[in-house]
Design a protein around this motif. Structure first.
Motif, PDB file in Angstrom:
ATOM      1  N   GLU A  65     -17.748  35.426   5.172  1.00 55.84           N
ATOM      2  CA  GLU A  65     -19.186  35.343   4.930  1.00 55.84           C
ATOM      3  C   GLU A  65     -19.847  34.418   5.935  1.00 55.84           C
ATOM      4  OE1 GLU A  65     -20.066  34.181   0.951  1.00 55.84           O
ATOM      5  OE2 GLU A  65     -22.213  33.918   1.326  1.00 55.84           O
ATOM      6  N   LEU A  66     -19.177  33.303   6.233  1.00 55.72           N
ATOM      7  CA  LEU A  66     -19.705  32.355   7.224  1.00 55.72           C
ATOM      8  C   LEU A  66     -19.787  33.012   8.597  1.00 55.72           C
ATOM      9  CD1 LEU A  66     -20.546  29.465   8.062  1.00 55.72           C
ATOM     10  CD2 LEU A  66     -18.118  28.946   8.354  1.00 55.72           C
ATOM     11  N   ALA A  67     -18.744  33.723   8.981  1.00 54.58           N
ATOM     12  CA  ALA A  67     -18.716  34.367  10.295  1.00 54.58           C
ATOM     13  C   ALA A  67     -19.837  35.394  10.432  1.00 54.58           C
ATOM     14  CB  ALA A  67     -17.365  35.038  10.504  1.00 54.58           C
ATOM     15  N   GLU A  68     -20.091  36.121   9.368  1.00 57.86           N
ATOM     16  CA  GLU A  68     -21.124  37.162   9.420  1.00 57.86           C
ATOM     17  C   GLU A  68     -22.525  36.566   9.401  1.00 57.86           C
ATOM     18  OE1 GLU A  68     -18.506  40.615   7.092  1.00 57.86           O
ATOM     19  OE2 GLU A  68     -20.104  39.531   6.054  1.00 57.86           O
ATOM     20  N   GLY A  69     -22.679  35.407   8.758  1.00 56.37           N
ATOM     21  CA  GLY A  69     -24.020  34.851   8.629  1.00 56.37           C
ATOM     22  C   GLY A  69     -24.377  33.821   9.669  1.00 56.37           C
ATOM     23  N   SER A  70     -23.377  33.316  10.422  1.00 54.06           N
ATOM     24  CA  SER A  70     -23.644  32.223  11.361  1.00 54.06           C
ATOM     25  C   SER A  70     -24.115  32.754  12.719  1.00 54.06           C
ATOM     26  CB  SER A  70     -22.369  31.394  11.555  1.00 54.06           C
ATOM     27  OG  SER A  70     -22.596  30.397  12.519  1.00 54.06           O
ATOM     28  N   THR A  71     -25.013  31.986  13.342  1.00 52.90           N
ATOM     29  CA  THR A  71     -25.471  32.309  14.709  1.00 52.90           C
ATOM     30  C   THR A  71     -24.770  31.400  15.728  1.00 52.90           C
ATOM     31  OG1 THR A  71     -27.320  30.758  14.501  1.00 52.90           O
ATOM     32  CG2 THR A  71     -27.718  33.072  13.889  1.00 52.90           C
ATOM     33  N   PHE A  72     -23.858  30.579  15.254  1.00 48.78           N
ATOM     34  CA  PHE A  72     -23.169  29.643  16.153  1.00 48.78           C
ATOM     35  C   PHE A  72     -22.251  30.406  17.108  1.00 48.78           C
ATOM     36  CE2 PHE A  72     -19.423  26.675  16.711  1.00 48.78           C
ATOM     37  CZ  PHE A  72     -20.067  25.874  17.641  1.00 48.78           C
ATOM     38  N   HIS A  73     -22.401  30.129  18.414  1.00 49.06           N
ATOM     39  CA  HIS A  73     -21.588  30.796  19.427  1.00 49.06           C
ATOM     40  C   HIS A  73     -20.954  29.708  20.310  1.00 49.06           C
ATOM     41  CE1 HIS A  73     -19.890  33.346  22.277  1.00 49.06           C
ATOM     42  NE2 HIS A  73     -20.980  33.855  22.880  1.00 49.06           N
ATOM     43  N   PRO A  74     -19.713  29.309  20.036  1.00 44.36           N
ATOM     44  CA  PRO A  74     -19.109  28.178  20.750  1.00 44.36           C
ATOM     45  C   PRO A  74     -18.831  28.453  22.219  1.00 44.36           C
ATOM     46  CG  PRO A  74     -17.493  29.246  19.340  1.00 44.36           C
ATOM     47  CD  PRO A  74     -18.811  29.873  19.012  1.00 44.36           C
ATOM     48  N   ARG A  75     -18.916  29.719  22.675  1.00 48.80           N
ATOM     49  CA  ARG A  75     -18.575  30.034  24.072  1.00 48.80           C
ATOM     50  C   ARG A  75     -19.761  30.592  24.834  1.00 48.80           C
ATOM     51  NH1 ARG A  75     -15.075  31.277  20.507  1.00 48.80           N
ATOM     52  NH2 ARG A  75     -15.924  33.364  20.250  1.00 48.80           N
TER      53      ARG A  75
END
Length: 322
Positions: free
Chosen positions: A301-311
């Motif tokens: 759920e976190l992966a689908e909802g997050s806009t964080f892009h570490p790369r």
């Protein structure tokens, strides 16, 4: 003054006895004697062997030579002020400077020469005891609190006739709190016995800390790896951190990253002059090796909802690299 390693020249250990010294000298003297040696440097080596033997065969000369310490062959050095105080006047007519003095000349005049006092007078000369040096391995906890250690050493001693012998001795040494890896502690008067009124030598302890399961040591500062769960690093948390004085609570700010260094002031090793080193917690974000169904669902759920892009910086950095 350039140093010569007389023990190395004779090919013997520093603890060698009189018989070993004599045996090594005879062997090398026969090998390098100018009348028989075909070695181009045979005569030079013969002189070195003879010089080394003349010093080491004499207990008093040997004690004085040992007090010079160990240096690299050919290394420039000066006898310490203590050495100059104890021996210098006996070698150089009361002069305290060793400038332009050759090591071989220094010992060649021992017991006479420029001092002009003769062997009898020299025999009554105060001979200070030899300094001993040993490595003392202790635990970090002992370094923190201070400890006492028992050290068993095989040390050279001179009998009433001036002959050297090996003797087993046990030293009780107190190590003050805050001792660090590589520190050299001096225990005054705990070394070899002096003769003819000479002061006793000193015992030097080289402190070596056993590796610790949790802490790394840098001087009086300590370092510990601090594992954090991803949600602790992202949301912030208060976590318990072990220290040598007991566990403490550390507040972790939201958005903490791997590799960040969190300082716990005055939680390191005590310093001799007062105060304490620090403890640094190095953040390491870790993930569970196995996920429950609930955890897997939450991470998804976190992966689908997050806009964080570490790369997201990769494309930009790649263009700069071309």
């Amino acid at each position: 003054m350039k140093f010569k390693d007389y023990y190395n020249i004779l090919g013997i250990e520093r603890s060698a006895g009189e018989d070993d010294i004599k045996k090594a000298y005879r062997k090398l003297a026969r090998k390098y004697h100018p009348d028989v040696s075909k070695d181009p440097k045979g005569e030079e080596k013969f002189k070195d062997v003879s010089e080394a033997y003349q010093t080491l065969k004499d207990p008093e000369k040997r004690a004085a030579y040992d007090r010079l310490g160990s240096h690299q062959p050919g290394q420039d050095f000066q006898p310490s002020p203590d050495w100059g105080r104890d021996f210098g006047g006996k070698f150089t007519d009361g002069q305290t400077s060793f400038d332009d003095v050759d090591l071989s000349d220094l010992f060649a005049h021992f017991g006479g020469g420029r001092a002009g006092k003769g062997r009898t007078a020299h025999a009554r000369m105060p001979i200070p005891g030899e300094d001993f040096e040993v490595t003392a391995q202790i635990n970090l906890e002992d370094a923190y609190r201070g400890t006492q250690v028992a050290l068993n050493l095989s040390v050279p001693e001179y009998d009433e006739h001036g002959r050297m012998r090996r003797a087993e001795r046990t030293f009780q040494a107190r190590i003050p709190k805050g001792a660090t890896d590589g520190q050299r502690l001096r225990l005054r008067g705990q070394g070899g016995k002096g003769h003819n009124g000479g002061h006793d030598g000193d015992l030097y302890l080289n402190i070596k800390l056993h590796p610790h399961a949790l802490y790394r040591v840098d001087g009086h500062d300590l370092y510990i790896d601090l594992p954090l769960a991803p949600w602790e690093a992202a949301l912030g948390a208060t976590v318990e951190v072990p220290t040598l004085a007991g566990a403490v609570h550390l507040k972790v700010a939201p958005g903490t990253n791997t590799g960040q260094r969190l300082r716990l002031a005055k939680r390191g090793l005590p310093k001799p002059g007062g105060g304490d080193g620090d403890l640094f917690a190095i953040v390491q974000i870790v993930v569970p090796h196995e996920l429950s169904e609930r955890e897997r669902a939450l991470f998804k759920e976190l992966a689908e909802g997050s806009t964080f892009h570490p790369r997201k910086h990769f494309p930009k950095e790649s263009q700069h690299a071309i």
